[in-house]
Design a protein around this motif. Structure first.
Motif, PDB file in Angstrom:
ATOM      1  N   ALA A 116       0.811  -1.218   0.000  1.00 48.30           N
ATOM      2  CA  ALA A 116       0.000   0.000   0.000  1.00 48.30           C
ATOM      3  C   ALA A 116       0.843   1.266   0.000  1.00 48.30           C
ATOM      4  O   ALA A 116       0.440   2.290  -0.505  1.00 48.30           O
ATOM      5  N   TYR A 171       2.064  -0.154  -8.581  1.00 48.62           N
ATOM      6  CA  TYR A 171       0.852  -0.010  -7.786  1.00 48.62           C
ATOM      7  C   TYR A 171       0.790   1.414  -7.262  1.00 48.62           C
ATOM      8  O   TYR A 171       1.734   1.893  -6.627  1.00 48.62           O
ATOM      9  N   PRO A 195      -0.576   3.904  -4.691  1.00 53.03           N
ATOM     10  CA  PRO A 195      -1.249   3.888  -3.397  1.00 53.03           C
ATOM     11  C   PRO A 195      -2.294   4.981  -3.242  1.00 53.03           C
ATOM     12  O   PRO A 195      -3.115   4.926  -2.335  1.00 53.03           O
ATOM     13  N   ASP A 220      -4.761   5.619  -5.392  1.00 47.63           N
ATOM     14  CA  ASP A 220      -6.063   5.178  -5.891  1.00 47.63           C
ATOM     15  C   ASP A 220      -6.211   3.666  -5.977  1.00 47.63           C
ATOM     16  O   ASP A 220      -7.282   3.167  -6.329  1.00 47.63           O
ATOM     17  N   GLY A 221      -5.147   2.926  -5.671  1.00 48.86           N
ATOM     18  CA  GLY A 221      -5.225   1.471  -5.675  1.00 48.86           C
ATOM     19  C   GLY A 221      -5.134   0.833  -7.041  1.00 48.86           C
ATOM     20  O   GLY A 221      -5.397  -0.368  -7.177  1.00 48.86           O
ATOM     21  N   SER A 258      -7.780   9.258  -2.825  1.00 48.59           N
ATOM     22  CA  SER A 258      -9.116   8.646  -2.727  1.00 48.59           C
ATOM     23  C   SER A 258      -9.096   7.408  -1.841  1.00 48.59           C
ATOM     24  O   SER A 258     -10.117   7.065  -1.240  1.00 48.59           O
ATOM     25  N   ARG A 259      -7.952   6.737  -1.725  1.00 49.24           N
ATOM     26  CA  ARG A 259      -7.827   5.593  -0.823  1.00 49.24           C
ATOM     27  C   ARG A 259      -7.674   6.120   0.603  1.00 49.24           C
ATOM     28  O   ARG A 259      -6.622   6.619   0.994  1.00 49.24           O
ATOM     29  N   THR A 260      -8.729   6.003   1.379  1.00 49.87           N
ATOM     30  CA  THR A 260      -8.678   6.511   2.751  1.00 49.87           C
ATOM     31  C   THR A 260      -7.603   5.822   3.581  1.00 49.87           C
ATOM     32  O   THR A 260      -7.056   6.427   4.500  1.00 49.87           O
ATOM     33  N   ALA A 261      -7.273   4.575   3.236  1.00 50.29           N
ATOM     34  CA  ALA A 261      -6.256   3.828   3.982  1.00 50.29           C
ATOM     35  C   ALA A 261      -4.872   4.455   3.854  1.00 50.29           C
ATOM     36  O   ALA A 261      -3.992   4.171   4.665  1.00 50.29           O
ATOM     37  N   TYR A 262      -4.688   5.300   2.838  1.00 52.60           N
ATOM     38  CA  TYR A 262      -3.362   5.892   2.616  1.00 52.60           C
ATOM     39  C   TYR A 262      -3.254   7.301   3.192  1.00 52.60           C
ATOM     40  O   TYR A 262      -2.172   7.873   3.219  1.00 52.60           O
ATOM     41  N   ARG A 263      -4.340   7.850   3.663  1.00 49.07           N
ATOM     42  CA  ARG A 263      -4.337   9.258   4.051  1.00 49.07           C
ATOM     43  C   ARG A 263      -3.444   9.549   5.252  1.00 49.07           C
ATOM     44  O   ARG A 263      -2.794  10.604   5.308  1.00 49.07           O
TER      45      ARG A 263
END
Length: 217
Positions: A34, A107, A109, A111-112, A179-184
């Motif tokens: 990620a 990859y 991170p 937007d995945g 947009s990927r909240t997991a990366y914020r």
């Protein structure tokens, strides 16, 4: 239940367990990283401490030009900064004799998404060059701006989907987030670390957004 049936049932259960473990291992092995290969940013607690020390000031873009931040520079042999990050952040990257990436996968991170052509990938300046100028880099020497634009040591350069990078543009975290909240959390920790290291200011909306995101880490 006969002993033979019990043995066969136990055998089937064991095989199924082994297969399940194998599948899980393969899935873990193939899962995208990620954070790509961005240098690990400081912890949220440290970032909060750094943020508290940053000067809050209005932004000034007078005189800005992207050309005032020389990039991409040669890093090693025929490889420049972009090519170095493409190799660092990609999987199974093959390069030509001139260091151009001819195959591999990347990859993003933000937007995945995963891409298989280097032309689909941009190298993002996590703290954009224009944002740095607005925050104090206008007073730097060209040499320092070059170091900032090609910094492989701090969490500042990252391979991401090209149109996502273009949509981000020069926006700060009050205006744009992955947009990927997991990366914020990773993103804001890196943002604050870079600004702190280079003694760049933040505007009030930017500080408020960073505070909120860091408190949620």
């Amino acid at each position: 239940m006969s002993k033979l049936y019990a043995r066969r049932r136990a055998s089937r259960v064991g095989i199924l367990a082994a297969l399940s473990g194998l599948i899980a291992s393969v899935a873990l092995f193939n899962a995208p990283t990620a954070s790509a290969a961005l240098p690990t940013p400081v912890s949220a607690a440290t970032a909060r401490g750094y943020l508290a020390q940053l000067t809050v000031a209005s932004e000034n873009r007078t005189g800005y030009s992207r050309d005032l931040f020389p990039h991409w520079i040669t890093i090693s042999g025929s490889c420049n900064t972009r090519e170095t990050v493409l190799k660092r952040d990609g999987e199974n990257v093959v390069t030509s004799s001139t260091c151009a990436a001819t195959s591999g996968s990347w990859y993003s991170p933000f937007d995945g998404a995963t891409w298989y052509a280097a032309s689909d990938v941009d190298i993002d300046h996590l703290v954009p060059l224009a944002e740095a100028w607005d925050s104090g880099a206008g007073d730097w020497t060209t040499s320092r701006r070059q170091s900032f634009a090609n910094d492989l040591t701090r969490p500042q350069l990252l391979a991401v989907t090209d149109n996502v990078n273009q949509a981000k543009g020069d926006k700060d975290p009050a205006e744009w987030m992955p947009s990927r909240t997991a990366y914020r959390c990773t993103y804001v920790r890196a943002w604050v670390q870079v600004k702190y290291y280079y003694d760049l200011s933040v505007d009030s909306a930017e500080k408020s957004a960073l505070t909120n995101y860091l408190n949620a880490c």
